[in-house]
Scaffold this active site. Sequence first.
Site, short mmCIF file in Angstrom:
data_model
loop_
_atom_site.label_atom_id
_atom_site.label_comp_id
_atom_site.label_asym_id
_atom_site.label_seq_id
_atom_site.Cartn_x
_atom_site.Cartn_y
_atom_site.Cartn_z
N GLU A 111 0.85 -1.20 0.00
CA GLU A 111 0.00 0.00 0.00
C GLU A 111 0.88 1.25 0.00
O GLU A 111 2.04 1.20 0.43
CB GLU A 111 -0.89 -0.07 1.25
CG GLU A 111 -1.83 1.06 1.50
CD GLU A 111 -2.87 1.29 0.42
OE1 GLU A 111 -2.47 1.58 -0.71
OE2 GLU A 111 -4.07 1.20 0.74
N ASP A 112 0.35 2.36 -0.50
CA ASP A 112 1.13 3.60 -0.50
C ASP A 112 1.06 4.32 0.84
O ASP A 112 2.06 4.81 1.35
CB ASP A 112 0.69 4.54 -1.63
CG ASP A 112 -0.81 4.82 -1.63
OD1 ASP A 112 -1.56 4.08 -0.95
OD2 ASP A 112 -1.26 5.76 -2.30
N ASP A 115 -3.67 6.31 6.25
CA ASP A 115 -4.06 7.63 6.75
C ASP A 115 -4.99 7.41 7.95
O ASP A 115 -4.52 7.28 9.08
CB ASP A 115 -4.73 8.40 5.61
CG ASP A 115 -5.00 9.87 5.93
OD1 ASP A 115 -5.25 10.18 7.11
OD2 ASP A 115 -5.00 10.71 5.02
N THR A 116 -6.29 7.29 7.73
CA THR A 116 -7.17 6.94 8.86
C THR A 116 -7.02 5.47 9.25
O THR A 116 -7.36 5.08 10.36
CB THR A 116 -8.65 7.18 8.51
OG1 THR A 116 -9.02 6.28 7.46
CG2 THR A 116 -8.89 8.61 8.06
N PHE A 164 -1.74 16.77 3.36
CA PHE A 164 -2.18 15.97 2.22
C PHE A 164 -1.03 15.85 1.23
O PHE A 164 -0.58 16.84 0.66
CB PHE A 164 -3.43 16.55 1.55
CG PHE A 164 -4.13 15.51 0.72
CD1 PHE A 164 -5.03 14.62 1.30
CD2 PHE A 164 -3.87 15.39 -0.64
CE1 PHE A 164 -5.67 13.64 0.54
CE2 PHE A 164 -4.49 14.41 -1.41
CZ PHE A 164 -5.39 13.54 -0.82
N ASP A 171 -2.43 10.37 -5.27
CA ASP A 171 -3.15 11.36 -6.06
C ASP A 171 -3.99 12.32 -5.23
O ASP A 171 -4.27 12.09 -4.05
CB ASP A 171 -4.13 10.65 -7.00
CG ASP A 171 -5.34 10.11 -6.24
OD1 ASP A 171 -5.14 9.38 -5.24
OD2 ASP A 171 -6.48 10.44 -6.61
N ARG A 177 -0.20 11.70 -9.72
CA ARG A 177 0.42 10.36 -9.67
C ARG A 177 1.69 10.37 -10.51
O ARG A 177 2.61 9.60 -10.28
CB ARG A 177 -0.55 9.30 -10.20
CG ARG A 177 -1.84 9.16 -9.38
CD ARG A 177 -2.53 7.83 -9.69
NE ARG A 177 -3.95 7.81 -9.36
CZ ARG A 177 -4.44 7.45 -8.17
NH1 ARG A 177 -3.63 7.08 -7.21
NH2 ARG A 177 -5.74 7.45 -7.96
#
Length: 196
Positions: A111-112, A115-116, A164, A171, A177
Amino acid sequence: IPTHYEKDVSSILIPHGVIMDRVNKLARLIVDESNGPLVVCCILKGGHQYFADLVNVIKKLTTKSGNSVPLSLEFIRVKSYHNDQSTGEVKVSLTEDECKEFKGKNLLIVEDIIDTGATMVKLLEKLRQYEPSSIKVTSLLIKKTDRSNGYIPDYVGFAIPDAFVVGYALDYNEYFRDLDHICVISEHGKERYANP
Ligand code: PRP
Ligand code: MN
Ligand code: MG
């Protein structure tokens, strides 16, 4: 920074070269700690660049331990973001037949960003139902945020502040990207590529 994004990012958070050094180290660690074949699962779309570079290193790697692992590759489309907000609704594109293939296998999820943590927790819930013999997760980034559900992957590249970020396949509404470095998006960039 390509000229088409010059005004749309406010800073380079992680330069491409630094990412690649870290990917090399993570690949080594993953191979050293694996036993037997791995099913490497790319979480599309954001995970594709890290996945490509990680697989590329792993396949060329001969580690100190002499460990080397055969890989098979899987691609899973998962989506939950609109603008810079998680919708909370996580869509996973996996057919019943594809899931059944996971039984008894060692999965490595690539996975990149966490976050949550909602995306990964939902995905893992689904994958566990198909009884793989193990599931390990690597995420290039983990965000330090009070919106986190506490999920921490097995192999992490970088812990980043609550901004962010885009680039290296991450993206904002499908843009950025095509940027090598991981950057913080600017207000200009957010407005320019905002979706209604
Ligand atoms: C992004 C990112 C992770 C996920 C992380 O995907 O690539 O998969 O959100 O967020 P979370 O931890 O808050 O769930 P996105 O839904 O934007 O789809 P994409 O990978 O196609 O960009
Ligand atoms: Mn994603
Ligand atoms: Mg996204």
